[in-house]
Motif scaffolding. Structure first.
Motif, PDB file in Angstrom:
ATOM      1  N   ALA A 210       1.325  -1.284   0.031  1.00 45.17           N
ATOM      2  CA  ALA A 210      -0.194   0.133  -0.077  1.00 45.17           C
ATOM      3  C   ALA A 210       0.871   1.161   0.108  1.00 45.17           C
ATOM      4  O   ALA A 210       2.174   1.326   0.080  1.00 45.17           O
ATOM      5  N   SER A 212       1.499   4.930   1.499  1.00 44.12           N
ATOM      6  CA  SER A 212       0.792   5.703   2.292  1.00 44.12           C
ATOM      7  C   SER A 212       0.376   7.013   1.539  1.00 44.12           C
ATOM      8  O   SER A 212       1.115   7.793   0.812  1.00 44.12           O
ATOM      9  N   PRO A 213      -0.255   8.279   2.101  1.00 48.80           N
ATOM     10  CA  PRO A 213      -0.839   9.450   1.766  1.00 48.80           C
ATOM     11  C   PRO A 213       0.333  10.883   1.940  1.00 48.80           C
ATOM     12  O   PRO A 213       0.952  10.893   0.597  1.00 48.80           O
ATOM     13  N   GLN A 340       8.652  -1.733   3.539  1.00 56.17           N
ATOM     14  CA  GLN A 340       7.029  -3.045   3.911  1.00 56.17           C
ATOM     15  C   GLN A 340       7.940  -4.064   4.245  1.00 56.17           C
ATOM     16  O   GLN A 340       7.527  -5.269   5.243  1.00 56.17           O
TER      17      GLN A 340
ATOM     18  N   VAL B  63      -0.432   2.187   9.421  1.00 59.81           N
ATOM     19  CA  VAL B  63       0.849   2.700   8.786  1.00 59.81           C
ATOM     20  C   VAL B  63       0.469   3.476   7.376  1.00 59.81           C
ATOM     21  O   VAL B  63       1.330   4.287   6.898  1.00 59.81           O
ATOM     22  N   ASN B  64       0.153   2.411   6.482  1.00 57.99           N
ATOM     23  CA  ASN B  64      -0.470   2.854   5.233  1.00 57.99           C
ATOM     24  C   ASN B  64      -1.512   4.402   5.134  1.00 57.99           C
ATOM     25  O   ASN B  64      -1.711   4.038   3.510  1.00 57.99           O
ATOM     26  N   CYS B  65      -1.954   5.056   6.708  1.00 60.03           N
ATOM     27  CA  CYS B  65      -2.901   5.770   6.580  1.00 60.03           C
ATOM     28  C   CYS B  65      -1.964   7.565   6.495  1.00 60.03           C
ATOM     29  O   CYS B  65      -2.382   8.211   6.754  1.00 60.03           O
ATOM     30  N   CYS B  66      -0.591   6.828   6.354  1.00 59.53           N
ATOM     31  CA  CYS B  66       0.351   8.081   7.531  1.00 59.53           C
ATOM     32  C   CYS B  66      -0.497   8.575   6.236  1.00 59.53           C
ATOM     33  O   CYS B  66       0.877   9.216   5.380  1.00 59.53           O
ATOM     34  N   SER B  67      -0.195  10.344   6.986  1.00 62.63           N
ATOM     35  CA  SER B  67       0.320  11.671   6.561  1.00 62.63           C
ATOM     36  C   SER B  67       1.042  12.503   6.521  1.00 62.63           C
ATOM     37  O   SER B  67       1.523  13.827   6.449  1.00 62.63           O
TER      38      SER B  67
END
Lengths: 342, 131
Positions: A210, A212-213, A340, B63-67
């Motif tokens: 994935a 991340s933003p 990752q 972790v994958n939504c970390c802005s």
């Protein structure tokens, strides 16, 4: 439900640029193996070298990689993989797929007569000689409707690659091959069959990658700075708004020249980008949007970035649009895959 | 007492009890929350930074939504000499444990624990974080 907001090209000078304070962060350390903490990203990254005038990546060979949606995975090092045995691997994989079909696991009924597996090497897709050459796996079949000797159609493609992953591959024991990035296009059922064969045969592990933003905003900044020959398409950012009863997506389209002009005022050292520069660039875009629409994009989640170079989605889906920047984008994706894994 | 930003509205100053501790919550999924906290810090009296302020970073399970870039948060903790705690509000166990932790810190800041002052506790937390 979606709301389309676009900023037209009439706004050329974003007046807030001059008044932005530069902040305290100085050029940080180059990315050097700092891993393990939540969301840690490098404070600066080197930009991939500008594409040479005579392309060393033969664009013909890699054209089939462009304009397709690739789903990203990270792959742990492969044990006892050898690129001299590709034909044998293809045969074994083909037998495995046939066996799985007999078990009834491959879903599409009556479409394929037989799946042919081709595994080949793509020697040009790498950052340097220290990288392992990319490996391409293609599944093709002939549909029952077409005549016997007609060409087989590729129904699934997947490729392993590593661009500038030498920091990682240097620390790995002898029998292992490092190809940390895997990209797949085609039916999910085939991806899982091929994936499980590789996992069983080479004792590796596939995981969805994935984005991340935070990393998407790096991509937005890095790709905006790239020079494109033809008229570039608009830069588009898609945000998803959290905590609403019905999902809402905001699409922010920016004229590519405006975006490039803004980026050129932000970036200091050619060939290097810092986190601070990415923040300033994104904050500028956010405050511009806020001034017009009173919506704070910084409180939403950036889910997709589209530029003329490539487009990336946070679920780990990438589309390459320019062959000259292919290795550059792969370099960034390889870095994400490696972080990752570690 | 919960507030979305500082300064607190002055109309209710006379009704408000003494404030013993301030927890600044930063949602790792929202860059705006970091900006908001940074802006609000300017309204805090300097005496609070002697162990009565802490930063709570939420949403760290994803972790994958970390802005937000983590360096910015560590820097904040360093600049304001205050501890940075992490939690994931969506998981009940962690939520409860974090609440208990904050409550303990509040007791110390309010002076209810004899022998431990906010300042000494703060420096204790800082030295263990640096290990």
């Amino acid at each position: 439900m979606s709301a389309m907001e676009s900023v037209d090209g009439a706004v050329r000078t974003l007046p807030s640029i001059g008044r932005l304070s530069r902040g305290l962060l100085s050029r940080g350390l180059l990315f050097g193996g700092v891993h393990g903490r939540v969301g840690l990203s490098p404070s600066s990254r080197l930009l991939p070298p500008a594409p040479p005038s005579q392309e060393n990546v033969d664009s013909q060979k890699t054209t089939f990689l462009l304009r397709k949606q690739w789903t990203l995975y990270s792959v742990t090092p492969l044990y006892r993989f050898s690129d001299t045995h590709l034909k044998d691997y293809a045969r074994l994989l083909s037998a495995f797929i046939a066996a799985e079909k007999q078990k009834g696991l491959a879903v599409e009924i009556g479409v394929e007569l037989g799946i042919k597996v081709a595994i080949s090497s793509l020697p040009d897709l790498r950052g340097s000689d220290r990288d392992q050459a990319a490996i391409l796996v293609q599944l093709s079949s002939r549909s029952p409707a077409s005549p016997k000797n007609s060409e087989e159609k590729v129904i699934w493609s997947g490729w392993f690659c590593s661009v500038s992953g030498d920091d990682f591959s240097e620390n790995v024991p002898e029998d292992f091959t490092c190809l940390p990035l895997f990209l797949a296009n085609g039916a999910e059922s085939y991806t899982s069959i091929v994936g499980s064969w590789f996992q069983k045969t080479f004792d590796c592990c596939f995981r969805r990658l994935a984005i991340s933003p935070l990393n998407l905003s790096w991509m937005a900044a890095m790709w905006t700075g790239c020079k494109v020959d033809k008229t570039a398409s608009a830069m588009e950012l898609v945000f998803s708004v959290p905590h609403l009863p019905q999902p809402l997506d905001i699409s922010y389209a920016i004229h590519p020249e405006d975006a490039k002009a803004l980026w050129d005022t932000v970036q200091k050292t050619p060939g290097e980008i810092t986190q601070e520069e990415v923040d300033v660039f994104m904050d500028c875009l956010y405050s511009h949007f806020h001034r017009h629409f009173k919506i704070r994009l910084s409180a939403t989640k950036l889910v997709k970035v589209s530029t003329a170079i490539a487009s990336a989605h946070c679920d780990g889906i990438i589309k390459f649009l320019q062959s000259q920047y292919l290795t550059g984008v792969l370099m960034l994706l390889t870095e994400l895959a490696i972080s990752q894994i570690q | 007492h919960l507030a979305t930003s500082l300064p607190l509205p002055s109309e209710r100053d006379h009704l408000r009890p003494r404030i013993d501790m301030i927890v600044f919550m930063i949602d790792i999924k929202s860059k705006y929350s970091l900006k908001n906290v940074e802006a609000s810090l300017a309204y805090v009296d300097a005496s609070f930074f002697l162990g009565k302020v802490c930063f709570l970073v939420t949403g760290v399970g994803r972790v994958n939504c970390c802005s937000i870039e983590m360096n910015a948060i560590w820097k904040l903790g360093e600049i304001y000499s205050s501890p940075v705690l992490f939690c994931e509000l969506e998981m009940e166990g962690i939520r409860v444990a974090t609440a208990q932790r904050l409550l303990r810190m509040l007791q110390i800041c309010a002076g209810h624990i004899p022998g431990v002052s906010a300042l000494s506790f703060g420096s204790l937390m800082r030295s263990s974080a640096n290990d």
